[in-house]
Design an enzyme around this catalytic site. Structure first.
Site, PDB file in Angstrom:
ATOM      1  N   ASP A   6      42.549  34.734  36.531  1.00  0.00           N
ATOM      2  CA  ASP A   6      42.068  35.556  37.645  1.00  0.00           C
ATOM      3  C   ASP A   6      42.195  34.745  38.930  1.00  0.00           C
ATOM      4  O   ASP A   6      41.433  33.804  39.154  1.00  0.00           O
ATOM      5  CB  ASP A   6      40.609  35.960  37.390  1.00  0.00           C
ATOM      6  N   ASN A   9      40.644  34.766  46.148  1.00  0.00           N
ATOM      7  CA  ASN A   9      40.915  34.137  47.441  1.00  0.00           C
ATOM      8  C   ASN A   9      40.355  32.723  47.526  1.00  0.00           C
ATOM      9  O   ASN A   9      40.955  31.855  48.165  1.00  0.00           O
ATOM     10  CB  ASN A   9      40.316  34.991  48.569  1.00  0.00           C
ATOM     11  N   THR A  10      39.235  32.472  46.886  1.00  0.00           N
ATOM     12  CA  THR A  10      38.589  31.161  46.949  1.00  0.00           C
ATOM     13  C   THR A  10      38.810  30.345  45.682  1.00  0.00           C
ATOM     14  O   THR A  10      39.150  29.164  45.749  1.00  0.00           O
ATOM     15  CB  THR A  10      37.070  31.317  47.192  1.00  0.00           C
ATOM     16  N   ASP A 109      41.603  43.122  41.093  1.00  0.00           N
ATOM     17  CA  ASP A 109      40.320  42.632  40.585  1.00  0.00           C
ATOM     18  C   ASP A 109      39.288  43.745  40.478  1.00  0.00           C
ATOM     19  O   ASP A 109      38.476  43.774  39.549  1.00  0.00           O
ATOM     20  CB  ASP A 109      39.797  41.493  41.466  1.00  0.00           C
TER      21      ASP A 109
END
Length: 255
Positions: A6, A9-10, A109
């Site tokens: 998965d 963004n972070t 997601d």
């Protein structure tokens, strides 16, 4: 066994399933600068550390909201696992009827979370994902993805406060004991944490009214879910591994 990935963004989260059992999972910072070899060696080293035989990985499933990373990551899987990764996107069977005006706009997601939540809890549902952005997703009792809400994440909101106010210090995202702060740090913590709790509860209540269904369950996931859920009046359950579970389910529906 399957490897699920998965890419957020972070953070990027890796997990290994043996059937329906999650053997282990790992988290790393998402970086657009990594090469395919860096990804490949990192993943192989994780599996080796846990004494998981790389040769027993039968499939790899990837979901990503960061397109620039995909070339290196997919190439790593082909090179180090000799497998063609399954990438969640158009053409993949999810079992969900997406009611968005343009279904292609919905982040992978969000759909994956909906797939997992429906399988685990049944509809109707509201899923709150506390990621870089905080997303709210509405799923009907018929298993339809109705739409949702996208808000700045808690950390983004906090960073904006630090950057735009010269005299206010950076603080840890820790819940203060009282809403009324007695110093600058506790006042900021109160505003960020309790303000966010209020935002979440208000949005969830409005969504429930618009969905017009009974017994809507609210599931929270994401890194900061526990921090907010502990004060929320609307969140029913926390599942920090919802996305990994969704990737496993999607693989089963497409293999």
């Amino acid at each position: 066994m399957i490897l699920v990935i998965d890419v957020g963004n972070t953070n990027t989260v890796f997990g290994v399933y043996d059937g329906k059992k999650l053997l282990n999972h790992w988290r790393m910072e998402t970086s657009k600068g990594k090469t395919s070899d860096e990804y490949g060696m990192f993943i192989v080293s994780l599996l080796s550390y846990e004494k998981i035989d790389v040769g027993k990985i039968e499939a790899v499933v990837i979901a990503s909201v960061v397109p620039p990373i995909m070339y290196s990551l997919e190439h790593a899987i082909r090179k180090y696992f000799k497998l063609e990764p399954m990438v969640v996107g158009p053409g993949i069977k999810t079992g969900i009827n997406i009611k968005y005006e343009n279904p292609r706009e919905v982040g992978a997601d969000r759909i994956i979370n909906a797939v997992a939540a429906l399988e685990l809890y049944g509809g109707p549902l509201i899923i709150v994902d506390f990621g870089t952005a905080t997303t709210f997703c509405a799923v009907s009792s018929k298993g339809e993805y109705l739409g949702g809400v996208i808000c700045p994440g808690i950390k983004i909101s906090a960073e904006a406060l630090f950057q735009k106010t010269a005299k206010l210090p950076k603080i840890d995202l820790v819940k203060p004991e009282t809403v009324i702060g007695r110093n600058t740090v506790s006042s900021m913590q109160s505003g960020i944490i309790y303000g966010y709790v209020g935002e979440v509860d208000y949005i969830v209540r409005r969504m429930k009214k618009e969905m017009k269904e009974d017994n809507i369950k609210v599931i929270a996931t994401g890194g900061l879910a526990r921090l907010i859920a502990s004060e929320s009046e609307t969140i029913d359950e926390i599942n920090g591994l919802l996305t990994l579970e969704g990737l496993r389910i999607i693989y089963e529906r497409n293999k």
